[in-house]
Design an enzyme around this catalytic site. Structure first.
Site, PDB file in Angstrom:
ATOM      1  N   ASP A  35       0.896  -1.226   0.257  1.00  0.00           N
ATOM      2  CA  ASP A  35      -0.111  -0.060   0.102  1.00  0.00           C
ATOM      3  C   ASP A  35       0.868   1.312  -0.083  1.00  0.00           C
ATOM      4  OD1 ASP A  35      -2.549   1.233   0.255  1.00  0.00           O
ATOM      5  OD2 ASP A  35      -2.196   1.692   2.289  1.00  0.00           O
ATOM      6  N   GLU A  60       5.202   5.061   3.468  1.00  0.00           N
ATOM      7  CA  GLU A  60       4.936   6.243   3.836  1.00  0.00           C
ATOM      8  C   GLU A  60       5.835   7.432   3.823  1.00  0.00           C
ATOM      9  OE1 GLU A  60       1.631   8.200   4.249  1.00  0.00           O
ATOM     10  OE2 GLU A  60       3.121   9.742   4.691  1.00  0.00           O
ATOM     11  N   ASN A  87      10.029   8.195   0.296  1.00  0.00           N
ATOM     12  CA  ASN A  87       9.473   8.440  -0.863  1.00  0.00           C
ATOM     13  C   ASN A  87       9.090   7.122  -1.553  1.00  0.00           C
ATOM     14  OD1 ASN A  87       8.519   9.154  -3.643  1.00  0.00           O
ATOM     15  ND2 ASN A  87       9.816  10.764  -3.766  1.00  0.00           N
ATOM     16  N   ASP A 113      -1.917  12.161  -2.772  1.00  0.00           N
ATOM     17  CA  ASP A 113      -2.221  13.518  -2.724  1.00  0.00           C
ATOM     18  C   ASP A 113      -2.153  13.991  -4.107  1.00  0.00           C
ATOM     19  OD1 ASP A 113      -1.774  13.537   0.124  1.00  0.00           O
ATOM     20  OD2 ASP A 113       0.312  14.060  -0.186  1.00  0.00           O
ATOM     21  N   LYS A 117      -2.025  21.872  -8.731  1.00  0.00           N
ATOM     22  CA  LYS A 117      -1.176  22.831  -9.808  1.00  0.00           C
ATOM     23  C   LYS A 117      -0.424  22.092 -10.933  1.00  0.00           C
ATOM     24  CE  LYS A 117      -0.813  26.587  -6.693  1.00  0.00           C
ATOM     25  NZ  LYS A 117      -0.121  26.934  -5.119  1.00  0.00           N
ATOM     26  N   ASP A 149     -10.904  10.688  -4.907  1.00  0.00           N
ATOM     27  CA  ASP A 149     -12.218  11.390  -4.979  1.00  0.00           C
ATOM     28  C   ASP A 149     -11.950  12.523  -5.820  1.00  0.00           C
ATOM     29  OD1 ASP A 149     -10.270  11.862  -2.782  1.00  0.00           O
ATOM     30  OD2 ASP A 149     -11.734  13.566  -2.437  1.00  0.00           O
TER      31      ASP A 149
HETATM   32  C1  LIG Z   1      -4.283  11.812   1.037  1.00  0.00           C
HETATM   33  S1  LIG Z   1      -3.270  10.728   1.915  1.00  0.00           S
HETATM   34  C2  LIG Z   1      -4.466   9.222   1.831  1.00  0.00           C
HETATM   35  C3  LIG Z   1      -3.685   8.272   3.076  1.00  0.00           C
HETATM   36  C4  LIG Z   1      -4.491   6.763   2.876  1.00  0.00           C
HETATM   37  N1  LIG Z   1      -4.129   6.129   1.674  1.00  0.00           N
HETATM   38  C5  LIG Z   1      -5.949   6.950   3.080  1.00  0.00           C
HETATM   39  O1  LIG Z   1      -6.674   6.449   1.758  1.00  0.00           O
HETATM   40  O2  LIG Z   1      -6.797   7.435   3.969  1.00  0.00           O
HETATM   41  C6  LIG Z   1      -1.900  10.529   0.887  1.00  0.00           C
HETATM   42  C7  LIG Z   1      -0.771   9.836   1.872  1.00  0.00           C
HETATM   43  O3  LIG Z   1       0.189   9.593   0.775  1.00  0.00           O
HETATM   44  C8  LIG Z   1       1.505  10.067   1.559  1.00  0.00           C
HETATM   45  N2  LIG Z   1       2.577  10.156   0.359  1.00  0.00           N
HETATM   46  C9  LIG Z   1       2.191  11.021  -0.737  1.00  0.00           C
HETATM   47  N3  LIG Z   1       3.318  10.948  -1.513  1.00  0.00           N
HETATM   48  C10 LIG Z   1       4.201   9.716  -1.294  1.00  0.00           C
HETATM   49  C11 LIG Z   1       5.226   9.240  -1.531  1.00  0.00           C
HETATM   50  N4  LIG Z   1       5.852   9.842  -2.770  1.00  0.00           N
HETATM   51  N5  LIG Z   1       5.771   8.000  -1.331  1.00  0.00           N
HETATM   52  C12 LIG Z   1       5.183   7.639   0.043  1.00  0.00           C
HETATM   53  N6  LIG Z   1       4.002   8.191   0.628  1.00  0.00           N
HETATM   54  C13 LIG Z   1       3.496   9.475  -0.029  1.00  0.00           C
HETATM   55  C14 LIG Z   1       1.143  11.235   2.195  1.00  0.00           C
HETATM   56  O4  LIG Z   1       1.949  11.553   3.093  1.00  0.00           O
HETATM   57  C15 LIG Z   1      -0.079  10.999   2.714  1.00  0.00           C
HETATM   58  O5  LIG Z   1       0.031  10.172   3.908  1.00  0.00           O
END
Ligand SMILES: C[S@@+](CC[C@H](N)C(=O)[O-])C[C@H]1O[C@@H](n2cnc3c(N)ncnc32)[C@H](O)[C@@H]1O
Length: 209
Positions: A35, A60, A87, A113, A117, A149
């Site tokens: 995940d 994460e 990352n 995320d 932009k 979403d």
């Molecule tokens: C909007 S949250 C969604 C969290 C979870 N998957 C959910 O559905 O509730 C997006 C998550 O992805 C993480 N994230 C963003 N870019 C990432 C990356 N390049 N590698 C690992 N995690 C990342 C963010 O820190 C955040 O915790």
């Protein structure tokens, strides 16, 4: 609103050590699901406790969330769950992750995320380079699940994966979840919020051919 972490920051160039599957899990031969962007990992804790015939790996980029999740796994002595901080793009592109990708049955990108932009689109976790690398390294039959979403983000992710000829779309309606990593359709935190607020969910499943 939380401040998004910029994944392109050089703070994330260094990758933590990725242990072997035997070190990560009690039974390294179980089906493996990854995940990406798992936040505090609650979704994976819910899955791991119920589906003991699967191993779950979470990635994460927010260090505090990842650290807390790792501590919780240790405290609760959960043997089919492991978290890696960083990352996900850098982690998965690192040579030490090759064995993970080869062993994956499925990957989920749940509510990534959006980086609205245009000049920030490079920060989105799904990138053509990542999909290209996965298309070469995943086993045939491996699945990718995307869920969001944000319609624009969905279109972007769908185009990026669909334009790679090694992935074929499976309609979510025709998919039998019972043998998947999430047989009970457990919801992520963001998904629960989206459902309560009656927002749309856009999702798709792809199979490596
Ligand atoms: C909007 S949250 C969604 C969290 C979870 N998957 C959910 O559905 O509730 C997006 C998550 O992805 C993480 N994230 C963003 N870019 C990432 C990356 N390049 N590698 C690992 N995690 C990342 C963010 O820190 C955040 O915790």
């Amino acid at each position: 609103m939380r401040q998004h972490v910029n994944p392109l920051s050089k703070n994330f160039n260094e990758i933590e050590r990725i242990p072997s599957l035997i070190e990560m899990f009690g039974d390294s031969k179980l089906n493996l699901h990854l995940d990406i962007g798992c936040a505090s990992g609650e979704f994976l804790f819910d899955l791991a406790l119920v589906n003991t015939s699967w191993n779950y790996l979470g990635m994460e980029i927010r260090e505090k969330l990842s650290k807390t999740a790792k501590e919780k796994v240790r405290e609760k002595e959960i043997k089919n769950l492991y978290f890696v901080f960083g990352n996900a793009n850098n982690i998965l592109n690192d040579v030490q992750s090759k064995f993970i990708i080869k062993n994956l049955k499925s990957i989920s990108f749940n509510f990534p995320d959006p980086w609205f932009k245009k000049r920030h689109h490079k920060r989105r976790v799904i990138q053509p380079e990542l999909i290209n690398m996965l298309s070469k390294s995943l086993q045939k039959g491996s699945l990718i699940f995307i869920k969001t979403d944000v319609k624009d983000l969905f279109n972007y992710m769908d185009n990026t994966i669909s334009s790679n000829f090694n992935f074929k779309k499976i309609d979510e309606k025709d998919f039998n979840y019972s043998n998947s990593f999430n047989p009970n359709k457990v919801q992520t935190n963001r998904e629960k919020y989206v459902i309560v607020n009656q927002l749309n969910i856009f999702e798709k499943i792809y199979i490596k051919i």
